[in-house]
Motif scaffolding. Sequence first.
Motif, PDB file in Angstrom:
ATOM      1  N   THR A 119     -21.613   9.626   1.359  1.00  0.00           N
ATOM      2  CA  THR A 119     -21.489   8.319   0.694  1.00  0.00           C
ATOM      3  C   THR A 119     -20.054   8.065   0.280  1.00  0.00           C
ATOM      4  OG1 THR A 119     -23.772   8.420  -0.099  1.00  0.00           O
ATOM      5  CG2 THR A 119     -22.278   6.922  -1.254  1.00  0.00           C
ATOM      6  N   LEU A 174     -23.125   2.334  -4.988  1.00  0.00           N
ATOM      7  CA  LEU A 174     -23.621   3.294  -5.972  1.00  0.00           C
ATOM      8  C   LEU A 174     -24.596   2.705  -6.984  1.00  0.00           C
ATOM      9  CD1 LEU A 174     -20.240   5.116  -6.607  1.00  0.00           C
ATOM     10  CD2 LEU A 174     -22.025   5.718  -4.977  1.00  0.00           C
ATOM     11  N   LYS A 234     -27.852   2.746  -4.081  1.00  0.00           N
ATOM     12  CA  LYS A 234     -28.316   4.101  -4.394  1.00  0.00           C
ATOM     13  C   LYS A 234     -28.945   4.221  -5.780  1.00  0.00           C
ATOM     14  CE  LYS A 234     -26.337   6.198  -0.744  1.00  0.00           C
ATOM     15  NZ  LYS A 234     -27.105   6.870   0.275  1.00  0.00           N
ATOM     16  N   TRP A 291     -27.416   5.253  -8.419  1.00  0.00           N
ATOM     17  CA  TRP A 291     -26.867   6.447  -9.058  1.00  0.00           C
ATOM     18  C   TRP A 291     -26.208   6.136 -10.393  1.00  0.00           C
ATOM     19  CZ3 TRP A 291     -24.023   9.004  -4.321  1.00  0.00           C
ATOM     20  CH2 TRP A 291     -24.985   9.520  -3.436  1.00  0.00           C
ATOM     21  N   SER A 348     -15.083   8.923  -8.589  1.00  0.00           N
ATOM     22  CA  SER A 348     -15.967   9.717  -7.729  1.00  0.00           C
ATOM     23  C   SER A 348     -16.334  11.039  -8.402  1.00  0.00           C
ATOM     24  CB  SER A 348     -15.325   9.965  -6.360  1.00  0.00           C
ATOM     25  OG  SER A 348     -14.164  10.743  -6.483  1.00  0.00           O
ATOM     26  N   ILE A 380     -19.023  10.297 -11.130  1.00  0.00           N
ATOM     27  CA  ILE A 380     -20.344   9.994 -10.576  1.00  0.00           C
ATOM     28  C   ILE A 380     -20.949  11.225  -9.910  1.00  0.00           C
ATOM     29  CG2 ILE A 380     -21.585   8.610  -8.863  1.00  0.00           C
ATOM     30  CD1 ILE A 380     -19.686   6.308  -9.632  1.00  0.00           C
ATOM     31  N   LYS A 422     -24.437  13.066 -10.983  1.00  0.00           N
ATOM     32  CA  LYS A 422     -25.524  13.219 -10.019  1.00  0.00           C
ATOM     33  C   LYS A 422     -25.906  14.690  -9.773  1.00  0.00           C
ATOM     34  CE  LYS A 422     -28.160  11.627  -6.623  1.00  0.00           C
ATOM     35  NZ  LYS A 422     -29.514  11.337  -7.006  1.00  0.00           N
TER      36      LYS A 422
END
Length: 196
Positions: free
Chosen positions: A21, A44, A48, A50, A75, A78, A82
């Motif tokens: 991703t 995102l 997704k 997320w 990034s 996140i 996750k």
Amino acid sequence: MARMETKQSLTLATLLELFLTFCKIGAVTFGGGYAMLPILERELATKKGWTTADDLLDYYAISQVTPGVIAVNVSTFIGNKKAGAIGGIVATLGVVTPSIIIITLIALCIANFNDIIWVQKALKGINIAVASLLTYSVFNFAKKSIKSALALIILLAAFIAVFVFNVGSVIVIIAGAVLGVVISHYNAALLGGKNA
């Protein structure tokens, strides 16, 4: 045993999904972190799930005051949210991998690269696209962040400080953070006084 294998494959699947991703995001983003915001939000938050658009704005705000590139910091945040620390590392590797590959390929033929007319025209087109993405990001930031007249006044004051008086962006960001804390404490004290 089967449960442990499922957990391991789920973790590997999650890490692979994170990498791919962010690799896709890194491959199609030109113009840095701000231009990346619409793509991050779509991939995102919308696709997704997320993160939320509000959390994404918070990550951007934190990335402004921490060292490093905005896209890498976001990034990392996140990925960590996750899948923990390893998720942060994998997401960061995913977002920087396309840039490393592209820059390496360009460096191999840089002597001829600048002379190619279609490359020059492509870069002009990319600049226009980046300008439109930045405009979209600024508009969305303002729309989601300005929830009161006071917020609008702070926005205008920050804009004037930066563009008219050439105040450094770091000073404006720190002043905004301090002002946010002061206003939050004032509102809490005001509510506490009304409840007493």
